[in-house]
Write an enzyme that holds these catalytic residues in place. Structure first.
Site, PDB file in Angstrom:
ATOM      1  CG  ASP A 144      -7.209  -1.940  -3.459  1.00  0.00           C
ATOM      2  OD1 ASP A 144      -7.824  -1.355  -2.553  1.00  0.00           O
ATOM      3  OD2 ASP A 144      -5.997  -2.203  -3.389  1.00  0.00           O
TER       4      ASP A 144
ATOM      5  CB  SER B  35      -0.955  -0.053   1.188  1.00  0.00           C
ATOM      6  OG  SER B  35      -1.982   0.883   1.061  1.00  0.00           O
TER       7      SER B  35
ATOM      8  CG  HIS C  85      -5.935  -2.186   0.315  1.00  0.00           C
ATOM      9  ND1 HIS C  85      -5.351  -1.481  -0.720  1.00  0.00           N
ATOM     10  CD2 HIS C  85      -5.244  -1.856   1.429  1.00  0.00           C
ATOM     11  CE1 HIS C  85      -4.363  -0.753  -0.252  1.00  0.00           C
ATOM     12  NE2 HIS C  85      -4.266  -0.967   1.056  1.00  0.00           N
TER      13      HIS C  85
END
Length: 338
Positions: free
Chosen positions: A266, A141, A294
């Site tokens: 996501d 991320s 995610h």
């Protein structure tokens, strides 16, 4: 190269939120023993590292640096899961807590999506300490955005032998607005609450002395980044921060072999953040799946048991690209569901 991933979600976890929450909240992992290290910096601040315990490894044993996401730490299950796999492959492993992530740092500035200087400094220290070791890195991320931006900035001068980035917000402005929609607003609230706590702690400690707006009124990323992230880190405003920190414009410059893993569903971002094939350098392998959420990517094993696919795919990419990165025993936890 932009290609289709071979990830297949567990039949009972096809929803992106189910993927995301199962991997981050439901999964049970045993505690991970680590050895802490604090790196003192020339600017008076520090960075905290968490090392896998040394196990009589050779000087040229491979080393893997793990970069966490926003509000992440050693407690993040994706980080602990990967570090377990690193140990199972006879490699050194270290998680870098971004500046301020492991507790209030000493300066008003903290980590953000475009801060690559600290990663570069840590890699310099690692290279000096282990001059013969091949080094790989994995970023998740926000940490993935930082890693890709760093690789693009370094080009052919990168000290990394290979890298992996997972669930990256390549276009920060688009993602800042996408996470305001529907169920994803719950993720936004959780993340902003964590960021607010860091700022409030630094205000209490007298580290941040400048006047700040009422933090409780900053309920979305553009507002928070405009009022806090940008001014504390040298940006004119949120749009300036997003434009200068997004990794998308750096992808073409990457010269390090890099695997990028991304799910089209996501919930932290919109589908249009996915770069096109002509935005990628020829050293990037971008694997796109329809499902995965995610940092989720939970597939099904025997009798439907959960399998954490990232902990299979990432080590498989490192094998062959990091000399010496091989399972240490047939009964190592490579591919375990646990």
């Amino acid at each position: 190269m932009l290609t289709t991933s071979d990830f297949k979600p567990a039949f009972w976890l096809r929803n992106p939120h189910a993927q995301t929450l199962f991997a981050s909240q439901v999964r049970a992992l045993p505690p991970l023993a680590v050895e802490p290290e604090r790196l003192e910096l020339d600017d008076g601040d520090f960075i905290d590292l968490s090392w896998l315990p040394e196990a009589d490894l050779a000087e040229d044993a491979p080393l893997v640096l793990v970069l966490h996401g926003l509000n992440g730490s050693l407690e993040s299950k994706y980080a602990r899961g990967l570090l377990r796999q690193v140990a199972a492959h006879g490699a050194r492993g270290v998680l870098m807590h971004f500046r301020g992530a492991a507790g209030p740092n000493r300066l008003s500035r903290s980590y953000h999506s475009g801060e690559t200087g600290d990663v570069g400094l840590v890699l310099e220290r690692l290279r000096a300490r282990y001059p013969r070791a091949p080094i790989g890195a994995a970023g998740y991320s926000l940490g993935g955005n930082v890693l890709l931006k760093y690789l693009g900035e370094q080009g052919s001068d990168s000290p990394l032998s290979c890298a992996v980035a997972v669930s990256v917000p390549y276009d920060l402005e688009t993602c800042a607005y996408a996470v305001q929609k529907g169920f994803s607003r719950l993720y936004q609230t959780h993340l902003i609450n964590g960021m607010r706590e860091i700022v409030e702690a630094k205000v209490r400690d007298g580290i941040i002395e400048r006047p700040l707006p009422d933090l409780r009124g900053l309920r979305d990323f553009p507002s928070f980044d405009n009022a806090i992230t940008a001014p504390l880190n040298g940006f004119a405003n949120a749009m300036d921060y997003y434009a200068r920190s997004s990794s998308r414009s750096f992808l073409k410059r990457i010269r390090t072999p890099t695997l990028v893993l991304h799910a089209r569903d996501d919930p932290f971002m919109a589908p249009e953040v996915v770069p096109s094939a002509d935005e990628l350098s020829d050293t990037i392998r971008f694997e796109l799946s329809e499902h995965g959420g995610h940092v989720g990517f939970v597939s099904a094993g025997r009798f439907g048991a959960p399998v954490y696919w990232l902990e299979e795919r990432i080590p498989s990419y490192f094998r062959g690209r990091l000399p010496g990165f091989e399972p240490v025993a047939e009964d190592s936890p490579v591919g375990e569901a646990g």
